[in-house]
Design a protein around this motif. Structure first.
Motif, PDB file in Angstrom:
ATOM      1  N   ASP A  40      27.612  35.747   2.906  1.00  0.00           N
ATOM      2  CA  ASP A  40      27.392  34.304   2.892  1.00  0.00           C
ATOM      3  C   ASP A  40      28.391  33.588   3.802  1.00  0.00           C
ATOM      4  O   ASP A  40      28.050  32.601   4.458  1.00  0.00           O
ATOM      5  CB  ASP A  40      27.495  33.764   1.464  1.00  0.00           C
ATOM      6  N   LEU A  41      29.625  34.074   3.831  1.00  0.00           N
ATOM      7  CA  LEU A  41      30.643  33.441   4.678  1.00  0.00           C
ATOM      8  C   LEU A  41      30.269  33.568   6.156  1.00  0.00           C
ATOM      9  O   LEU A  41      30.310  32.586   6.913  1.00  0.00           O
ATOM     10  CB  LEU A  41      32.003  34.073   4.404  1.00  0.00           C
ATOM     11  N   SER A  42      29.904  34.773   6.581  1.00  0.00           N
ATOM     12  CA  SER A  42      29.546  34.960   7.994  1.00  0.00           C
ATOM     13  C   SER A  42      28.262  34.211   8.344  1.00  0.00           C
ATOM     14  O   SER A  42      28.148  33.643   9.434  1.00  0.00           O
ATOM     15  CB  SER A  42      29.378  36.452   8.291  1.00  0.00           C
ATOM     16  N   ALA A  43      27.297  34.185   7.422  1.00  0.00           N
ATOM     17  CA  ALA A  43      26.054  33.453   7.683  1.00  0.00           C
ATOM     18  C   ALA A  43      26.314  31.959   7.798  1.00  0.00           C
ATOM     19  O   ALA A  43      25.691  31.267   8.618  1.00  0.00           O
ATOM     20  CB  ALA A  43      25.046  33.739   6.581  1.00  0.00           C
ATOM     21  N   SER A  44      27.218  31.429   6.994  1.00  0.00           N
ATOM     22  CA  SER A  44      27.509  29.993   7.053  1.00  0.00           C
ATOM     23  C   SER A  44      28.101  29.607   8.405  1.00  0.00           C
ATOM     24  O   SER A  44      27.803  28.537   8.942  1.00  0.00           O
ATOM     25  CB  SER A  44      28.469  29.609   5.929  1.00  0.00           C
ATOM     26  N   VAL A 335      18.678  33.197   6.929  1.00  0.00           N
ATOM     27  CA  VAL A 335      18.147  34.449   6.370  1.00  0.00           C
ATOM     28  C   VAL A 335      18.484  35.619   7.275  1.00  0.00           C
ATOM     29  O   VAL A 335      18.948  36.677   6.824  1.00  0.00           O
ATOM     30  CB  VAL A 335      16.628  34.332   6.171  1.00  0.00           C
ATOM     31  N   ARG A 336      18.268  35.446   8.577  1.00  0.00           N
ATOM     32  CA  ARG A 336      18.509  36.545   9.515  1.00  0.00           C
ATOM     33  C   ARG A 336      19.999  36.883   9.632  1.00  0.00           C
ATOM     34  O   ARG A 336      20.349  38.002  10.008  1.00  0.00           O
ATOM     35  CB  ARG A 336      17.941  36.188  10.884  1.00  0.00           C
ATOM     36  N   ALA A 337      20.845  35.920   9.323  1.00  0.00           N
ATOM     37  CA  ALA A 337      22.284  36.184   9.373  1.00  0.00           C
ATOM     38  C   ALA A 337      22.782  36.940   8.149  1.00  0.00           C
ATOM     39  O   ALA A 337      23.959  37.285   8.079  1.00  0.00           O
ATOM     40  CB  ALA A 337      23.059  34.871   9.523  1.00  0.00           C
ATOM     41  N   GLY A 338      21.901  37.169   7.169  1.00  0.00           N
ATOM     42  CA  GLY A 338      22.263  37.977   6.013  1.00  0.00           C
ATOM     43  C   GLY A 338      22.694  37.210   4.793  1.00  0.00           C
ATOM     44  O   GLY A 338      23.279  37.803   3.872  1.00  0.00           O
ATOM     45  N   ALA A 339      22.411  35.896   4.715  1.00  0.00           N
ATOM     46  CA  ALA A 339      22.816  35.117   3.547  1.00  0.00           C
ATOM     47  C   ALA A 339      22.125  35.636   2.292  1.00  0.00           C
ATOM     48  O   ALA A 339      20.953  36.023   2.327  1.00  0.00           O
ATOM     49  CB  ALA A 339      22.479  33.647   3.760  1.00  0.00           C
ATOM     50  N   THR A 340      22.836  35.637   1.182  1.00  0.00           N
ATOM     51  CA  THR A 340      22.297  36.117  -0.089  1.00  0.00           C
ATOM     52  C   THR A 340      22.103  35.019  -1.115  1.00  0.00           C
ATOM     53  O   THR A 340      21.438  35.238  -2.118  1.00  0.00           O
ATOM     54  CB  THR A 340      23.216  37.187  -0.689  1.00  0.00           C
ATOM     55  N   ARG A 342      22.985  30.420  -2.115  1.00  0.00           N
ATOM     56  CA  ARG A 342      23.191  29.055  -1.635  1.00  0.00           C
ATOM     57  C   ARG A 342      24.621  28.793  -1.173  1.00  0.00           C
ATOM     58  O   ARG A 342      24.898  27.741  -0.623  1.00  0.00           O
ATOM     59  CB  ARG A 342      22.759  28.053  -2.696  1.00  0.00           C
ATOM     60  N   ALA A 343      25.532  29.744  -1.364  1.00  0.00           N
ATOM     61  CA  ALA A 343      26.912  29.554  -0.894  1.00  0.00           C
ATOM     62  C   ALA A 343      26.952  29.381   0.621  1.00  0.00           C
ATOM     63  O   ALA A 343      27.753  28.600   1.142  1.00  0.00           O
ATOM     64  CB  ALA A 343      27.779  30.741  -1.317  1.00  0.00           C
ATOM     65  N   SER A 344      26.091  30.098   1.334  1.00  0.00           N
ATOM     66  CA  SER A 344      26.063  29.983   2.790  1.00  0.00           C
ATOM     67  C   SER A 344      25.681  28.569   3.213  1.00  0.00           C
ATOM     68  O   SER A 344      26.303  27.984   4.111  1.00  0.00           O
ATOM     69  CB  SER A 344      25.071  30.995   3.367  1.00  0.00           C
ATOM     70  N   THR A 345      24.661  28.003   2.575  1.00  0.00           N
ATOM     71  CA  THR A 345      24.221  26.650   2.907  1.00  0.00           C
ATOM     72  C   THR A 345      25.317  25.626   2.637  1.00  0.00           C
ATOM     73  O   THR A 345      25.569  24.730   3.451  1.00  0.00           O
ATOM     74  CB  THR A 345      22.962  26.308   2.091  1.00  0.00           C
ATOM     75  N   VAL A 346      25.975  25.754   1.486  1.00  0.00           N
ATOM     76  CA  VAL A 346      27.020  24.803   1.117  1.00  0.00           C
ATOM     77  C   VAL A 346      28.219  24.920   2.061  1.00  0.00           C
ATOM     78  O   VAL A 346      28.759  23.908   2.530  1.00  0.00           O
ATOM     79  CB  VAL A 346      27.440  25.032  -0.346  1.00  0.00           C
ATOM     80  N   LEU A 347      28.633  26.129   2.363  1.00  0.00           N
ATOM     81  CA  LEU A 347      29.787  26.321   3.259  1.00  0.00           C
ATOM     82  C   LEU A 347      29.500  25.781   4.658  1.00  0.00           C
ATOM     83  O   LEU A 347      30.394  25.219   5.308  1.00  0.00           O
ATOM     84  CB  LEU A 347      30.144  27.802   3.333  1.00  0.00           C
ATOM     85  N   HIS A 348      28.247  25.947   5.126  1.00  0.00           N
ATOM     86  CA  HIS A 348      27.914  25.404   6.450  1.00  0.00           C
ATOM     87  C   HIS A 348      28.141  23.899   6.480  1.00  0.00           C
ATOM     88  O   HIS A 348      28.633  23.335   7.459  1.00  0.00           O
ATOM     89  CB  HIS A 348      26.462  25.771   6.800  1.00  0.00           C
ATOM     90  N   GLY A 349      27.791  23.203   5.376  1.00  0.00           N
ATOM     91  CA  GLY A 349      28.037  21.768   5.306  1.00  0.00           C
ATOM     92  C   GLY A 349      29.517  21.435   5.305  1.00  0.00           C
ATOM     93  O   GLY A 349      29.944  20.448   5.919  1.00  0.00           O
TER      94      GLY A 349
END
Length: 771
Positions: A40-44, A335-340, A342-349
């Motif tokens: 999730d961190l790398s996807a964000s 999705v393609r970056a490997g997010a699992t 909603r942490a990825s979405t929140v961190l991107h913000g």
């Protein structure tokens, strides 16, 4: 899936009491504490690098404050990410809202635009609370894709002027008319920077080799902006660049100014476009995530997603940000970056908001022409050729063209209304386009052919043609349509009764020669074609002496009505043998009709039915080998690709299992039900959270045992040698299913390391992903 309970189980003396399950921690259910993993961190970070240039470019496109786009990206990621119903969908400034927002800003100003964004968000919350999300997806795909294509074309036309060194006009028509004049005054640097941006954007995903594969992990949108910025810094130092004003001068919403009716129409337009784009993107991202191997992601909750988008828009408007919606581009990248989760979405913000505060001096080096070229490509991609081919195949191209033209010429809301009007007109035209002919055959029979749907619109032509049939003639009425409304049925029935009364004969058939259900007649059956499907009794039928008269009647109906339709398919199966792809293990309950709930036909399912849909573990002392034999035959001989264990509500076997008292006589039924003992132990165990259904607790202990039993029988299934071998080879998949009889609703099991949840199976109206 959690570890299974012991194989040899004894039935507890008392039914287990309901207890509160552990707090869910899946990414789709809104956990108390957000779980962050490395993926999730790398996807964000990947989504953040894509979102920043996209957001700035969209702000330039609508002439909005640039900081408003960063606010929208940050708030959309955090608020919609936490509250939305699609864990992997990423929200932010939307290309679909670009044309709408530009017109609103030009008409009412920025402060009133923020108020309109707040109003649209509140309206989305109301619609989500009223569970209107599925209804929104019922709009014709031709209208949706046509609206998005019109918006994309308008975006591309407007941004082309900036790429050429000019300024866009107020409408798509004005931009098209001003384009020849703009070509005669092309700026020196902007077209080159724009062309460089487009070249990098197109070529970066196509870099070959192992090195190219590694480099492609960096978003193309970021690379093209970085390259264009570096080249512009060296070759064109005076080119127009991004100018981020100080946060001290940030404009917040104020009292709205303008006609109330116009502001209400603007709120409705933003709501409509933002909701449709978010829901379509959520469906697309959900489909993309379900196709990805690995841990399952909870299915999208569209009503919750609509409420989450509404709250995000309300917060954005209050903070002076642009309106937001879920984006298929950002969500697909997530999705393609490997997010699992909603942490990825929140961190991107979070990263976007940090960049807005700390990287202002870096962002101000970006040339406006590079952002305009990036957004122009987004607009071009919204005109999707796959959508056009699909719409043309379904004969709805006129609706698509009307929607595109309406958006370009009249506006987004007017384009949608025009598309709906044309769709209704096309549907009425198809319903009324019925060909009815009558001709005399060589043997003297009169043949009346009906091609198309028989509705009230075709009744005048039907009665006029039937009126020309000679009295007393032998007549065949051949129907070639899938629909007949009440008015047409009564007209045909009335003529049929009158023609027979005058000495003629009438035989109603379909084009294939099969005999359709006939209407009531004084001497015939009382059952009409619209009689509800059930084991009904006709009061005026003569009594049958045979005790099996219902079975005989059903067999007779099959031979008369159904056999002619399936005879060819059954003959093919008889020649080629059975080749099912699925083994379906379910209960013997008479209310569970497997072919009906799975929409399957002959040869599709290899079905095993028993009391309680039980799968005895291999080697069970005194166990029933018939289920194990069926599993071995299905996996090793038939080479099936999936096995489904299906339970159902109100299961008598589970009720009997809960009510079993110690010391009761060991009857055949009780000996069989002992294979459900591990399910009872699993439900009573404190090491397992209760299985849930569609985000709620089970209604009672019987429903909980029915759900838990499906999970436990899947564990038993994994112990069978043939199943374990096929699972290890990757040629077999296991599925759990629960059918609620009273609701006629199917639920599929979504299991992970923390819980088992049965999620409802919805109806996807649109099969294409949005641009």
């Amino acid at each position: 899936m959690p570890a299974c309970a012991p194989t040899h189980a004894t039935t507890p003396a008392h039914p287990p009491r309901l207890r509160r399950p552990r707090r869910p921690s899946s990414p789709g259910e809104g956990p108390r504490r957000l779980r962050i993993c490395g993926a999730d961190l790398s996807a964000s970070i990947t989504v953040f690098l894509l979102a920043v240039p996209m957001s700035l470019g969209l702000a330039v496109a609508i002439d909005a404050p640039l900081e408003a786009s960063l606010i929208a990206a940050g708030v959309g990621g955090i608020v919609a990410g936490l509250l939305g119903g699609s864990p992997l969908l990423v929200s932010g400034p939307s290309a679909g809202l670009t044309v709408v927002s530009a017109e609103i800003i030009q008409t009412y100003g920025w402060r009133t635009s923020c108020v309109i964004t707040v109003g649209a968000g509140l309206l989305q919350v109301v619609l989500g609370s009223l569970k209107a999300a599925r209804s929104a997806l019922a709009v014709s795909p031709a209208i949706v894709h046509g609206t998005l294509a019109g918006i994309g074309a308008a975006i591309a036309l407007a941004q082309l002027h900036i790429v050429l060194g000019g300024s866009p006009q107020s409408s798509a028509v004005d931009n098209a008319l001003a384009l020849p004049g703009q070509l005669t005054h092309v700026g020196p640097a902007e077209p080159l920077i724009g062309a460089l941006t487009l070249a990098v954007l197109l070529l970066w995903p196509r870099m070959p080799g192992r090195t190219g594969k590694a480099l492609r992990r960096v978003p193309a949108a970021l690379v093209c902006v970085v390259v264009a910025t570096g080249v512009a810094a060296v070759t064109a130092p005076r080119i127009a660049r991004v100018q981020l004003p100080s946060w001290d001068a940030h404009v917040l919403p104020g009292m709205p100014h303008g006609p109330a009716l116009g502001i209400a129409a603007a709120v409705l337009t933003v709501t409509l476009v933002a909701s449709l784009e978010s829901l379509l993107s959520a469906v697309a991202v959900d489909r993309l995530a379900s196709e990805r191997p690995g841990s399952p992601v909870p299915r999208v909750d569209l009503d919750r997603e609509l409420r989450g988008q509404g709250i995000a828009n309300a917060v954005c408007g209050l903070l002076g940000g642009m309106p937001v919606s879920g984006g298929a581009v950002r969500g697909s990248a997530n999705v393609r970056a490997g997010a699992t989760g909603r942490a990825s979405t929140v961190l991107h913000g979070v990263w976007v908001l940090l960049a807005a505060g700390l990287l202002v001096s870096v962002l101000e080096w970006i040339p406006l022409a590079a952002l305009a070229a990036l957004v122009m490509m987004v607009g071009i991609q919204m005109v999707n050729l796959a959508h056009i081919r699909n719409v043309h195949k379904h004969r709805e191209f006129l609706v698509y063209v009307a929607s595109v033209g309406g958006v370009l010429v009249l506006g987004v809301l007017q384009g949608v209304v025009l598309g709906i009007a044309v769709a209704v007109a096309v549907a009425l035209h198809r319903l009324s386009r019925t060909r009815i002919t009558a001709q005399q055959e060589a043997d003297g029979t009169c043949l009346v052919r009906v091609r198309g749907q028989l509705t009230f619109l075709a009744v005048p032509r039907l009665t006029r043609t039937l009126g020309h049939v000679p009295q007393g003639a032998d007549t065949i009425v051949e129907l070639d349509g899938s629909f007949m409304d009440h008015a047409a049925f009564e007209a045909l029935q009335g003529w049929q009764d009158a023609h027979r009364a005058r000495g003629g004969t009438v035989r109603v058939t379909s084009r294939t020669g099969a005999r359709p259900p006939e209407p009531a007649s004084p001497a015939g059956t009382c059952c009409r074609p619209w009689t509800p499907w059930r084991n009904h009794h006709c009061q005026d039928q003569p009594p049958q002496r045979s005790h099996g008269h219902h079975l005989v009647s059903g067999l007779s109906s099959f031979q008369r009505n159904t056999a002619p339709l399936v005879r060819d398919e059954l003959a093919r199966l008889a020649r080629e043998g059975q080749r099912p792809q699925q083994l379906f293990i379910t209960c013997a309950d008479s209310r569970l009709v497997t072919s009906m709930i799975t929409s399957s036909g002959p040869g599709d399912l290899f079905t095993v039915r028993n009391i309680g849909n039980l799968v005895p573990p291999p080697g069970e002392e005194g166990g029933d080998e018939s289920v194990a034999a069926a599993i071995e035959y299905a996996v090793d001989i038939l080479k099936i690709q999936s096995i489904t264990v299906c339970g159902h509500s109100g299961c008598g076997a589970m009720t009997a299992l809960l009510a079993t008292k110690p010391g009761a006589p060991m009857t055949p039924l009780r000996r069989w039900l002992r294979h459900g003992g591990p399910s009872l132990q699993r439900m009573a165990s404190r090491s397992h959270a209760w299985t849930r259904i569609a985000g709620r607790l089970p209604a009672d202990a019987v429903e909980q045992l029915c759900l838990t039993n499906v999970v436990q029988q899947l564990e038993h299934l994994r112990r069978h040698e043939s199943v374990a071998r096929a699972l290890a080879e990757g040629t077999l998949a296991l599925h759990g299913m629960y059918f609620h009889v009273g609701e006629a609703q199917a639920y599929l099991l979504c299991a992970n390391d923390h819980e088992e949840v049965f999620e409802s199976v919805g109806v996807n109206i649109l099969e294409d992903t949005p641009a």
